[in-house]
Design an enzyme around this catalytic site. Structure first.
Site, PDB file in Angstrom:
ATOM      1  N   CYS A  50       0.830  -1.211   0.000  1.00  0.00           N
ATOM      2  CA  CYS A  50       0.000   0.000   0.000  1.00  0.00           C
ATOM      3  C   CYS A  50       0.863   1.259   0.000  1.00  0.00           C
ATOM      4  O   CYS A  50       0.488   2.281  -0.586  1.00  0.00           O
ATOM      5  CB  CYS A  50      -0.967   0.000   1.180  1.00  0.00           C
ATOM      6  SG  CYS A  50      -0.197  -0.348   2.780  1.00  0.00           S
ATOM      7  N   HIS A  62      -1.429   0.767   7.681  1.00  0.00           N
ATOM      8  CA  HIS A  62      -1.900   0.900   6.299  1.00  0.00           C
ATOM      9  C   HIS A  62      -1.628   2.308   5.806  1.00  0.00           C
ATOM     10  O   HIS A  62      -1.773   3.286   6.551  1.00  0.00           O
ATOM     11  CB  HIS A  62      -3.400   0.594   6.248  1.00  0.00           C
ATOM     12  CG  HIS A  62      -3.959   0.599   4.866  1.00  0.00           C
ATOM     13  ND1 HIS A  62      -3.485  -0.224   3.861  1.00  0.00           N
ATOM     14  CD2 HIS A  62      -4.947   1.344   4.308  1.00  0.00           C
ATOM     15  CE1 HIS A  62      -4.164   0.008   2.754  1.00  0.00           C
ATOM     16  NE2 HIS A  62      -5.056   0.959   2.998  1.00  0.00           N
TER      17      HIS A  62
END
Length: 572
Positions: free
Chosen positions: A119, A369
């Site tokens: 990510c 994340h």
């Protein structure tokens, strides 16, 4: 007459068991053989045999049984028929998602697949894609295999620039809602299962890109990374005794700012440039004095790039634990930033506009994340890029840098300080990207055309995507058509299964009926062989595993699926 009474008692027994919600199997077996306690073998009649085979047990009605009564051959409820009776949703006939859900909507951006722990790569790729000057320059990259690619085969880029220009072309004109960046990630040698240092990745990638582009003949291409991202400052040391200045020039791709003890971006930049005293063991060796002297050292900003990256040092080394930790300090930052006061020897205005905020969600420096808030250069609208998902940020959603932490409840979060108009505040932003404002006459054209040689490759990929969509649609239609046909078949046959009193009948396995109702396309032949006793007859103790059905239903099932032996009352 007594035998008829026995049959009636068997039916009454079943009814009572249903009303009392008892576990019926053992009771039914006792009721089926109770007559054997008083009837001599030579007096056994067909009625006794019918009792043993439980022919007279009442058939259960839909809604009265929570599950099928295995001890009752007449119970045809709860064998899987529920999903086929009544109105049917077509989606139950297939497990194929609508391929159009993978299609890019009009006037939307394209996402990037998260390959496991990539990510952080996706956020940088989206930020760099929205840098129009960089994208335009990459489209001009020469010596690319894409220009001479044979369209009969799949295109496989090799160099980093080839991967990036093809990826950008897909992000611009692909029909897909999101694309797979695995080619680039593999070329970079990144471990998709392990999250890397995002800040280090940014510097290394830009350095690698600069080295590759510097070998191009076009001067603009050679210098595009320097113009866009590279600034210059000097470490200037001044001897307190003789006043000699010793500058040490250095280039930077981003300014790394300490955030501990600060509330806003201006404070962080000010501390970065502040003067440092060199005394005691840290004294400076002066070339003029030819001895160690007390001195001062500071950083002087000399030139700034068109795209100014601020790395907020969220992840710092903790001496107590000997590990990295994340700082959750709230930092406010402006939408418009004047860097003029920080530039050495220049009084001119040097105004930057916020163009992206990169965010780390999570309480740990080793997991979490990454997402990005990016401003569209065409419309000035803000978008949230979260791997495959992209969301326009407007109204109450336009809070740049605000993302809830993973694995942290709302109650445990620190209260966010109030921000003035034109400012945003975040405790998860780790990189701020500013673009230099330019005069209207010098503004860069926002429309960028994909070169023809790259557009052919995009068209080829779009064609493959459309073929896949059509294939998935056909598979869905075939499954729906089969499901509808099966629905009609089941409704028709299920209504034929029950047998009327005093009519002929046959037996089929309960498990076979369940499989038939579960999936008729993969059903095997009807196998009654395991119901037979040593004499080749229907074993009375196994009748609870079979179901009694009408001859008409039996003819249809055996005719369609085959098998045997066929068992009826002659096989008692």
């Amino acid at each position: 007459m007594p035998h008829a009474i026995s049959l009636a008692k068997q039916s009454t027994c079943t009814s009572n068991l249903k009303r009392n919600r008892m576990a019926p199997r053992l009771q039914l077996e006792k009721a089926a053989w109770r007559w054997a306690e008083t009837v001599r073998p030579e007096d056994i009649t067909h009625e006794h045999i019918a009792l043993a085979y439980r022919i007279a047990l009442l058939a259960c009605k839909r809604g009265t049984c929570r599950r099928n009564c295995k001890g009752n051959p007449n119970c045809l409820v709860g064998i899987g028929e529920q999903s086929w009776l009544g109105e049917i949703d077509e989606n139950t006939f297939h497990n194929i998602d609508d391929p159009n859900s993978e299609r890019r909507d009009k006037n939307t951006f394209v996402g990037l697949t998260n390959l496991g722990a990539t990510c952080y790569v996706n956020t940088f790729l989206q930020v760099w894609f929205h840098n129009l000057e960089l994208r335009r320059a990459l489209y001009c990259f020469q010596m690319t295999r894409a220009e001479v690619h044979n369209m009969d085969s799949d295109y496989e880029p090799r160099t980093i620039c080839e991967h990036l220009q093809y990826l950008f072309a897909l992000l611009q004109n692909s029909n897909r809602r999101y694309i797979d960046p695995s080619g680039l990630v593999k070329a970079l040698g990144l471990d998709t299962g392990q999250q890397q240092d995002a800040q280090e990745f940014s510097k290394l990638f830009l350095s690698l890109l600069e080295d590759t582009l510097s070998k191009q003949k076009d001067p603009h291409l050679q210098n595009v990374i320097q113009l866009q991202f590279c600034g210059q400052f000097s470490y200037v040391t001044v001897c307190n005794k003789c006043g000699r200045e010793s500058p040490l020039p250095s280039r930077f791709y981003e300014l790394e700012l300490n955030i501990q003890g600060h509330k806003n971006l201006t404070e962080c930049v000010t501390e970065f440039l502040k003067e440092e005293k060199l005394d005691g063991d840290n004294r400076y060796f002066c070339e003029t004095c030819q001895s160690k002297q007390n001195a001062t050292r500071r950083i002087k900003l000399q030139s700034l790039p068109r795209t100014l990256n601020f790395q907020l040092m969220r992840f710092v080394f903790d001496r107590q634990s000997s590990h990295k930790k994340k700082l959750n300090t709230f930092i406010s930052f402006p939408e418009v930033l004047d860097m003029g006061p920080f530039l050495e020897g220049k009084d001119e205005k040097c105004t930057y506009e916020l163009s992206a905020v990169l965010i780390h969600r999570g309480v740990s420096a080793y997991s979490g994340h990454y997402i990005a808030h990016v401003r569209d250069a065409h419309t000035n609208d803000w978008y949230k890029f979260n791997d495959e998902e992209i969301e326009k940020m407007e109204g109450k959603k336009l809070q740049l840098g605000i993302e809830e932490d993973i694995a942290e409840t709302a109650k445990s979060q620190t209260r966010k300080p109030k921000c003035s108009k034109g400012y945003h505040c975040s405790r998860n932003a780790y990189m701020l990207v500013y673009k230099r404002q330019v005069e209207e006459d010098n503004q860069t054209e926002t429309s960028i055309l994909v070169p023809a040689f790259l557009q052919k490759l995009v068209d080829q990929d779009n064609k493959k995507f459309e073929e896949w969509c059509n294939e998935m649609s056909d598979m869905r239609k075939q499954s729906v058509d089969k499901g509808k046909a099966k629905h009609e078949e089941v409704k028709e046959l299920y209504e034929l299964l029950p047998t009327e009193d005093d009519q002929s009948y046959e037996f089929v396995p309960l498990e076979w009926l369940k499989k038939w109702l579960d999936d008729s396309t993969a059903i095997k032949q009807i196998d009654n062989s395991h119901f037979l006793c040593s004499h080749g007859k229907l074993h009375p103790d196994k009748v609870g595993e079979a179901k009694r059905i009408s001859p008409k239903a039996a003819d249809l099932l055996f005719g369609r699926y085959g098998g045997g032996p066929r068992l009826d009352r002659k096989d008692f």
